[in-house]
Motif scaffolding. Sequence first.
Motif, PDB file in Angstrom:
ATOM      1  N   GLU A 140      50.065  51.720  36.872  1.00 24.93           N
ATOM      2  CA  GLU A 140      50.457  52.910  36.118  1.00 24.93           C
ATOM      3  C   GLU A 140      49.252  53.575  35.481  1.00 24.93           C
ATOM      4  OE1 GLU A 140      53.363  51.546  33.397  1.00 24.93           O
ATOM      5  OE2 GLU A 140      55.012  51.510  34.876  1.00 24.93           O
ATOM      6  N   ARG A 141      48.313  52.797  34.962  1.00 24.26           N
ATOM      7  CA  ARG A 141      47.107  53.358  34.343  1.00 24.26           C
ATOM      8  C   ARG A 141      46.266  54.084  35.384  1.00 24.26           C
ATOM      9  NH1 ARG A 141      48.780  53.133  29.186  1.00 24.26           N
ATOM     10  NH2 ARG A 141      49.414  51.021  28.626  1.00 24.26           N
ATOM     11  N   LEU A 142      46.114  53.466  36.549  1.00 25.60           N
ATOM     12  CA  LEU A 142      45.288  54.077  37.603  1.00 25.60           C
ATOM     13  C   LEU A 142      45.954  55.340  38.133  1.00 25.60           C
ATOM     14  CD1 LEU A 142      44.146  50.862  39.527  1.00 25.60           C
ATOM     15  CD2 LEU A 142      42.773  52.275  38.017  1.00 25.60           C
ATOM     16  N   ALA A 143      47.266  55.275  38.291  1.00 24.99           N
ATOM     17  CA  ALA A 143      47.968  56.440  38.838  1.00 24.99           C
ATOM     18  C   ALA A 143      47.877  57.643  37.908  1.00 24.99           C
ATOM     19  CB  ALA A 143      49.430  56.068  39.092  1.00 24.99           C
ATOM     20  N   SER A 144      47.811  57.381  36.599  1.00 23.59           N
ATOM     21  CA  SER A 144      47.746  58.474  35.634  1.00 23.59           C
ATOM     22  C   SER A 144      46.322  58.955  35.399  1.00 23.59           C
ATOM     23  CB  SER A 144      48.370  58.032  34.311  1.00 23.59           C
ATOM     24  OG  SER A 144      47.626  56.962  33.749  1.00 23.59           O
ATOM     25  N   GLY A 145      45.346  58.245  36.016  1.00 28.29           N
ATOM     26  CA  GLY A 145      43.941  58.617  35.822  1.00 28.29           C
ATOM     27  C   GLY A 145      43.452  58.301  34.426  1.00 28.29           C
ATOM     28  N   GLN A 146      44.135  57.403  33.750  1.00 26.31           N
ATOM     29  CA  GLN A 146      43.753  57.070  32.383  1.00 26.31           C
ATOM     30  C   GLN A 146      42.443  56.300  32.394  1.00 26.31           C
ATOM     31  OE1 GLN A 146      46.909  55.171  30.315  1.00 26.31           O
ATOM     32  NE2 GLN A 146      45.753  54.838  28.432  1.00 26.31           N
ATOM     33  N   LYS A 147      41.512  56.744  31.582  1.00 27.97           N
ATOM     34  CA  LYS A 147      40.189  56.131  31.568  1.00 27.97           C
ATOM     35  C   LYS A 147      40.188  54.869  30.696  1.00 27.97           C
ATOM     36  CE  LYS A 147      35.314  57.267  30.862  1.00 27.97           C
ATOM     37  NZ  LYS A 147      34.339  58.302  30.476  1.00 27.97           N
ATOM     38  N   ARG A 188      41.146  44.524  27.214  1.00 29.07           N
ATOM     39  CA  ARG A 188      40.919  45.946  26.960  1.00 29.07           C
ATOM     40  C   ARG A 188      39.702  46.372  27.797  1.00 29.07           C
ATOM     41  NH1 ARG A 188      39.642  43.125  22.311  1.00 29.07           N
ATOM     42  NH2 ARG A 188      41.657  43.651  21.419  1.00 29.07           N
ATOM     43  N   GLY A 189      39.604  47.664  28.159  1.00 32.67           N
ATOM     44  CA  GLY A 189      38.461  48.079  28.973  1.00 32.67           C
ATOM     45  C   GLY A 189      38.504  49.564  29.292  1.00 32.67           C
ATOM     46  N   GLU A 190      37.779  49.914  30.395  1.00 35.31           N
ATOM     47  CA  GLU A 190      37.645  51.325  30.750  1.00 35.31           C
ATOM     48  C   GLU A 190      37.472  51.439  32.255  1.00 35.31           C
ATOM     49  OE1 GLU A 190      34.383  54.839  29.997  1.00 35.31           O
ATOM     50  OE2 GLU A 190      34.877  53.499  28.319  1.00 35.31           O
ATOM     51  N   PHE A 191      38.153  52.412  32.848  1.00 32.46           N
ATOM     52  CA  PHE A 191      37.981  52.746  34.266  1.00 32.46           C
ATOM     53  C   PHE A 191      36.980  53.892  34.406  1.00 32.46           C
ATOM     54  CE2 PHE A 191      42.458  51.131  34.432  1.00 32.46           C
ATOM     55  CZ  PHE A 191      42.200  50.069  35.279  1.00 32.46           C
ATOM     56  N   GLN A 192      36.255  53.880  35.539  1.00 34.42           N
ATOM     57  CA  GLN A 192      35.402  55.037  35.902  1.00 34.42           C
ATOM     58  C   GLN A 192      35.845  55.511  37.286  1.00 34.42           C
ATOM     59  OE1 GLN A 192      31.247  54.140  35.529  1.00 34.42           O
ATOM     60  NE2 GLN A 192      31.346  54.036  33.271  1.00 34.42           N
ATOM     61  N   TYR A 193      36.015  56.844  37.391  1.00 35.10           N
ATOM     62  CA  TYR A 193      36.556  57.437  38.605  1.00 35.10           C
ATOM     63  C   TYR A 193      35.478  58.297  39.281  1.00 35.10           C
ATOM     64  CZ  TYR A 193      40.989  56.172  36.412  1.00 35.10           C
ATOM     65  OH  TYR A 193      42.023  55.475  35.813  1.00 35.10           O
ATOM     66  N   ASP A 194      35.562  58.407  40.646  1.00 38.10           N
ATOM     67  CA  ASP A 194      34.637  59.291  41.370  1.00 38.10           C
ATOM     68  C   ASP A 194      35.199  60.725  41.368  1.00 38.10           C
ATOM     69  OD1 ASP A 194      36.692  59.301  43.207  1.00 38.10           O
ATOM     70  OD2 ASP A 194      35.696  57.934  44.613  1.00 38.10           O
ATOM     71  N   GLU A 195      34.502  61.642  42.118  1.00 38.39           N
ATOM     72  CA  GLU A 195      34.910  63.049  42.094  1.00 38.39           C
ATOM     73  C   GLU A 195      36.270  63.264  42.748  1.00 38.39           C
ATOM     74  OE1 GLU A 195      32.115  62.220  45.528  1.00 38.39           O
ATOM     75  OE2 GLU A 195      32.166  61.829  43.382  1.00 38.39           O
ATOM     76  N   GLY A 242      38.705  61.295  42.072  1.00 38.75           N
ATOM     77  CA  GLY A 242      39.694  60.730  41.153  1.00 38.75           C
ATOM     78  C   GLY A 242      40.071  59.296  41.460  1.00 38.75           C
ATOM     79  N   LYS A 243      39.251  58.616  42.261  1.00 37.57           N
ATOM     80  CA  LYS A 243      39.547  57.219  42.586  1.00 37.57           C
ATOM     81  C   LYS A 243      38.622  56.302  41.770  1.00 37.57           C
ATOM     82  CE  LYS A 243      41.461  57.871  47.173  1.00 37.57           C
ATOM     83  NZ  LYS A 243      41.500  57.383  48.543  1.00 37.57           N
ATOM     84  N   PRO A 244      39.160  55.214  41.245  1.00 38.25           N
ATOM     85  CA  PRO A 244      38.335  54.301  40.438  1.00 38.25           C
ATOM     86  C   PRO A 244      37.329  53.578  41.335  1.00 38.25           C
ATOM     87  CG  PRO A 244      40.479  53.322  40.815  1.00 38.25           C
ATOM     88  CD  PRO A 244      40.557  54.705  41.375  1.00 38.25           C
ATOM     89  N   TYR A 245      36.096  53.537  40.846  1.00 41.32           N
ATOM     90  CA  TYR A 245      35.079  52.805  41.592  1.00 41.32           C
ATOM     91  C   TYR A 245      34.460  51.704  40.728  1.00 41.32           C
ATOM     92  CZ  TYR A 245      31.494  55.351  38.962  1.00 41.32           C
ATOM     93  OH  TYR A 245      30.717  55.858  37.968  1.00 41.32           O
ATOM     94  N   TYR A 246      34.719  51.775  39.419  1.00 39.32           N
ATOM     95  CA  TYR A 246      34.083  50.777  38.554  1.00 39.32           C
ATOM     96  C   TYR A 246      34.943  50.626  37.294  1.00 39.32           C
ATOM     97  CZ  TYR A 246      30.552  48.556  35.566  1.00 39.32           C
ATOM     98  OH  TYR A 246      29.859  47.707  34.736  1.00 39.32           O
ATOM     99  N   ALA A 247      35.022  49.362  36.807  1.00 36.66           N
ATOM    100  CA  ALA A 247      35.736  49.087  35.563  1.00 36.66           C
ATOM    101  C   ALA A 247      35.030  47.967  34.811  1.00 36.66           C
ATOM    102  CB  ALA A 247      37.186  48.694  35.848  1.00 36.66           C
ATOM    103  N   PHE A 248      35.121  48.000  33.513  1.00 36.28           N
ATOM    104  CA  PHE A 248      34.516  46.949  32.694  1.00 36.28           C
ATOM    105  C   PHE A 248      35.349  46.817  31.422  1.00 36.28           C
ATOM    106  CE2 PHE A 248      32.589  50.927  31.540  1.00 36.28           C
ATOM    107  CZ  PHE A 248      32.557  50.921  30.142  1.00 36.28           C
ATOM    108  N   GLY A 249      35.168  45.692  30.749  1.00 32.26           N
ATOM    109  CA  GLY A 249      35.929  45.485  29.518  1.00 32.26           C
ATOM    110  C   GLY A 249      35.793  44.057  29.004  1.00 32.26           C
ATOM    111  N   THR A 250      36.706  43.671  28.137  1.00 36.56           N
ATOM    112  CA  THR A 250      36.678  42.338  27.514  1.00 36.56           C
ATOM    113  C   THR A 250      38.043  41.673  27.655  1.00 36.56           C
ATOM    114  OG1 THR A 250      37.331  43.207  25.355  1.00 36.56           O
ATOM    115  CG2 THR A 250      34.969  43.044  25.805  1.00 36.56           C
ATOM    116  N   ILE A 251      38.024  40.351  27.523  1.00 39.03           N
ATOM    117  CA  ILE A 251      39.251  39.533  27.474  1.00 39.03           C
ATOM    118  C   ILE A 251      39.081  38.531  26.343  1.00 39.03           C
ATOM    119  CG2 ILE A 251      38.357  37.948  29.253  1.00 39.03           C
ATOM    120  CD1 ILE A 251      41.280  37.432  30.025  1.00 39.03           C
TER     121      ILE A 251
END
Length: 911
Positions: free
Chosen positions: A221-228, A250-257, A259-268
């Motif tokens: 759901e997060r990816l589909a909504s483009g939520q960063k 918790r973390g953050e998505f990074q999307y290419d031009e 709108g597809k995620p290519y990188y994510a990082f965060g903590t657990i």
Amino acid sequence: MKEKKKKNLSLSHSRPILIVHKNPEQYVSFVPSWLKDFAIPSEEAIFVFDKTKSVYLLSEESVSWLNDLYYDETGTIRFDINSSLWNDITMLMEQARKGKKPVTRYITFEDASGRKLVATTRMFPVFEGGSFSGAICFMKNGKTIKKKETHDEAKEKKLLEAQRIAHMGDWENDVKANRVIWSEETYHIFGYSPGEKSPQDIFNDHLHPDDRENYWKNIKERLASGQKKIPDYEFRIINKQGEIRYCIARGEFQYDENGKPYYAFGTIQDITESTLLKKSLAENEKKLRAIVETSQVGIILVNQNGIITFSNDAMAEMLHMTISELVGTAYTDHLHPSESDQGKELMNKLIRGETDRVLTERHYIRKDGSDFWGLLSGKRLTDDQGNLTSLVGVIMDISEQKAILQALQKSEEKFRSVFEMSLNLICIIDLNHLTLLHTNPAFNEMAGKAREPEGEDSILNFLHPDDKQKMIELFDKVLRKGNCVYHLENRFLAKDDQFHILDWNIKPDLLSGLAYAIANDITELKSYQNSLIEAKEQAEENDRLKSAFLANMSHEIRTPLNGIIGFSELLCHPGIDEATRTEYVEILNTCSQQLISIIENILDISKIETGQVKIKKTQVNINELLKDLYTSYEKYFEKNGIDLRLSLYQSDPDCFIYSDETKIRKIITHLLENALKFTPKGYVTFGWTLQKHCIEFFVQDTGVGIPENSKQQIFEKFYQADAGITRTYSGLGLGLSISKSYAGMLGGKIRHEPYAKGGTVFLLSLPIEDVTIKKRFTAQNTVTELYRNSGKELNVLIVEDEEANLRFLEEVFKQINLSVLKAFNGLEAVEMCKKDARIDLVLMDLKMPVMDGFEATSQIKKMRPGLPVIAQTAFSDQNIRENLNSAGFDGYLEKPIRIQALFDLIKRYSG
């Protein structure tokens, strides 16, 4: 740069092969001329990438970091690059391209010599005409990692330690490269060590099955909504050790031009402890709220300004208000006007901390103007620093109790009349201090002693020391459990300095802090009850002992009787040879002696129990007594294979003590028979020793000993060690009891100790002043020798109505050639003594027809005072013996008559 041997290009390489150009500006248009001049002397490794990710080497420093450098056939330098390093660099370039801004990070790798290097890597994207053309990469300070930590490493170490303490790890996910990187703590959260297993496998394997569907659904759901931003999301895992752990990511998505995620990082973070604590607190809060809401007493919270911030239903109902109406009002607004000032001051004392809690009655007014009385229990609530957070009040409606109390006050006069006139002890006690506030005349009369001032005399002062704690515990129970009637008995010190038993009924009144107590003196009743109980127990015990004794006595008596009757019949059979006849006679004698012993023991214990035993002290020759016992029992011990030994403290002279010879003889006889019974082999030693102020007789054996659980009861009458011994060894269990009683009558003691060589030693200690040593006089051995030497013929008159007894005495006297005359009653005996002056000695039976032995002896003594008259009687009562002396008898023989005893008596009275 050192050249390396050319390699065959046809070789396959598992890592990317990068082409190096010395003049990259010839191939890449965007490389500025100044960069070449800058790069050559630079200590940084500088790489230039075009948009196809071809790499052009610029600086010599770059070459020194790379692996497997070689020239191809065109003279171009080529090298293999570590795949991990390549992935890090290309991912960095992709991030710079998509973010359209420089990106910086640390990269760790190995150089050509295997050294481990760490480099600060900066990637600058280059755009021409709005389109991405390539990137320039600077890698600085790539040096061998020293043992000493660099400043950055120290910071990194602190970061890792902080993550460990917080149970928090970080993660990266290169979506295109399908590469996931976990920090060390992230591995630890799942129970793994770094590198033990791939992060993807660990996560997929250990995500809790019940949370798996929702977790991936949330991600999608997060990816589909483009939520960063990835908001905090809680889920459960099952770690390697099988424990369920609660985590938050918790973390953050990074999307290419596109709108597809290519990188994510965060903590657990592992939040198991805090989650369980929250659940526990929530559960406790739920329970507490349920208690508060369902409580029948009112509960309120009041802040520092005296405003009610919380109320339960019960409190609102007491005031006839709703909770919403009550909350926000001042506490003092609900106090009756007569108590408003006093209640406000007490509340302020709590707020100021001058007191920690209060317990008092308060008069309240309801919304409709009616009033009620409440019992208020108030307390300060503080935080960890001791700062006041609020006041809590628990209020119970006591209007009904107050009404009852007022009714009781109206009847106080009636109560006082009862109080003053009652014969029972009545007192009013302060619950907190156990002091007597009021006592009635009956109490004062029993106490007797001067009273302390009112309120200073404790009820405990009148109690037995052993009963004080019981009273304290009762009043503690009263304070904890509240109003009801409590009952107990204790001992009360009266004016006669005796403790009387009182039966108490105590009624506490928590509202007034008093206890009302009424006591009845039941000392006489208790004494009567105890005597009844003791009598009942004694009767039951006597009945039990009687039954056991009669059953045992029946067995013990029938056993020798069986031998006597059986062998008496066998003696009548014709054809019995002399040896067999002698053996039968010996058995008859043994059985007879056994039967006599049983009867004597029964008679002795009976006389002891009824107080008929009297002590008759004379000079006792203890050596002669013990030697006589040795002679009597030696054959019995020898027959049983036991060595009987005699040990005399002074053996040569005759030693005399002043005591009762009969009692000493019986005590030692019982001890010898006991030793014979319980010694299957070995020896028995008896004798005497002289101790300080006492003589000590002893009987020690090497027998079976006394069981530990029987040592205390061994001297009790009818007691035998146990059922097994009872079956193995005969006897009524009276010997030791008789011995103990006789020892006490003689002023001594009897005890037992373990014998060092096994078995038991019994010790009889008798108090004496001294042992007298006398010279031995030689006595004649037999009656026959006595009269042979004197040349005199002895004429004996036997007075006996039983034919068997008369025949027995005739046969005995024939053996010593004495002349025998016979009379069958007392009257015949008197006539014969009157007519026949030749009669030298009379053996007189006591119980006879026509005239008994007492009357006959009295008449004979009147006629012939010097004629010896010896009583022969089956009575063993001490009073009978005293009557014999007063009746004029010169001596007596107890039936059954022993021949030696008869001879000894004839010796004594035949002048």
